[in-house]
Design a protein around this motif. Structure first.
Motif, short mmCIF file in Angstrom:
data_model
loop_
_atom_site.label_atom_id
_atom_site.label_comp_id
_atom_site.label_asym_id
_atom_site.label_seq_id
_atom_site.Cartn_x
_atom_site.Cartn_y
_atom_site.Cartn_z
N PHE A 79 34.88 43.64 48.16
CA PHE A 79 34.62 43.17 49.50
C PHE A 79 35.62 42.82 50.34
N ASN A 80 36.92 42.46 49.66
CA ASN A 80 38.06 41.92 50.33
C ASN A 80 39.17 43.01 50.55
N LEU A 81 38.65 44.43 50.18
CA LEU A 81 39.81 45.49 50.40
C LEU A 81 39.28 46.39 51.56
N LEU A 82 40.22 46.53 52.56
CA LEU A 82 39.68 47.15 53.82
C LEU A 82 40.19 48.65 53.64
N PRO A 83 39.51 49.28 54.66
CA PRO A 83 39.60 50.64 54.73
C PRO A 83 41.23 51.07 54.87
N ALA A 84 41.62 52.21 54.56
CA ALA A 84 43.01 52.45 54.53
C ALA A 84 43.33 52.77 55.82
#
Ligand SMILES: C[S@@+](CC[C@H](N)C(=O)[O-])C[C@H]1O[C@@H](n2cnc3c(N)ncnc32)[C@H](O)[C@@H]1O
Length: 201
Positions: A79-84
């Motif tokens: 949930f806390n990993l944003l798109p690169a």
């Protein structure tokens, strides 16, 4: 996004744990952590899991790296990993307006010096007073004999690109100070690497 885009770097499995230990004393508990030069994206995955209070923003200028980060991210569903993001440290404007921490692992010696100078300028634009800039990698240090393995590494880097190579830690610190950062600490890491933590003044 195909799972085939996922790249893997063996050193990440070895250094992610020790780096996370150091980061516990460096990163804020909440906010946005911008990772510059994320490479495969495996560190981003590891650290997003390790620091669930932070939103993790991975980035890299190489399209194949961005695809790899995205493939890992989609598979992991954190949930806390944003798109690169596509982010070149040298750019006058970055696609992120602000951050609460900036990390850059293994870029300073594997890129032209302009990337490090750009990193410092960009970090100064994005970070507020007290926010950390964390670097990890191999360096030369005044008064410290460089390990034979790092001398060989330096030669192999320069053979790949004459603008790459181990930097003098003192020059990196001077560049950071020029951009409004104070050196907080230097931690010796496995395989003759260093963790170098700065804070925005
Ligand atoms: C050796 S890899 C390290 C990747 C990852 N951080 C790791 O430790 O596995 C160096 C990375 O620096 C990135 N890089 C090179 N020049 C850059 C620049 N000007 N701005 C941002 N990243 C850059 C490359 O695309 C590459 O992904």
């Amino acid at each position: 996004m195909s799972g085939d885009s996922r790249r893997s770097a063996p050193h990440v499995a070895r250094n992610a744990g020790p780096i996370a230990q150091v980061l516990k004393g460096v990163l804020p508990e909440r906010g946005l952590a911008l990772e510059v030069a994320s490479g495969t994206g495996e560190h981003a995955l590891h650290f997003a899991r390790e620091f669930p209070g932070l939103l993790w923003q991975p980035s890299d200028p190489e399209p194949a790296a961005v695809r790899s980060i995205e493939a890992w991210r989609v598979e992991a569903g954190l949930f806390n990993l944003l798109p690169a993001l596509s982010l070149d440290a040298r750019a006058a404007e970055w696609p992120v307006p602000r951050a609460d921490a900036i990390l850059c692992i293994n870029m300073v010696h594997i890129s032209p010096w302009a990337a490090t100078a750009g990193l410092m300028r960009g970090a100064a634009r994005l970070l507020e007073q007290g926010a950390p800039l964390y670097l990890y990698g191999a360096y030369r240090r005044a008064g410290v004999v460089t390990a034979p393995s790092n001398e060989a590494f330096d030669e192999s880097l320069k053979a790949r690109d004459p603008d790459w190579g181990l930097r003098d830690l003192e020059e990196v610190v001077a560049e950071a100070e020029k951009n409004g950062f104070g050196l907080e600490n230097v931690t010796e890491m496995p395989a003759n690497n260093l963790s170098v933590a700065f804070r925005r003044r």
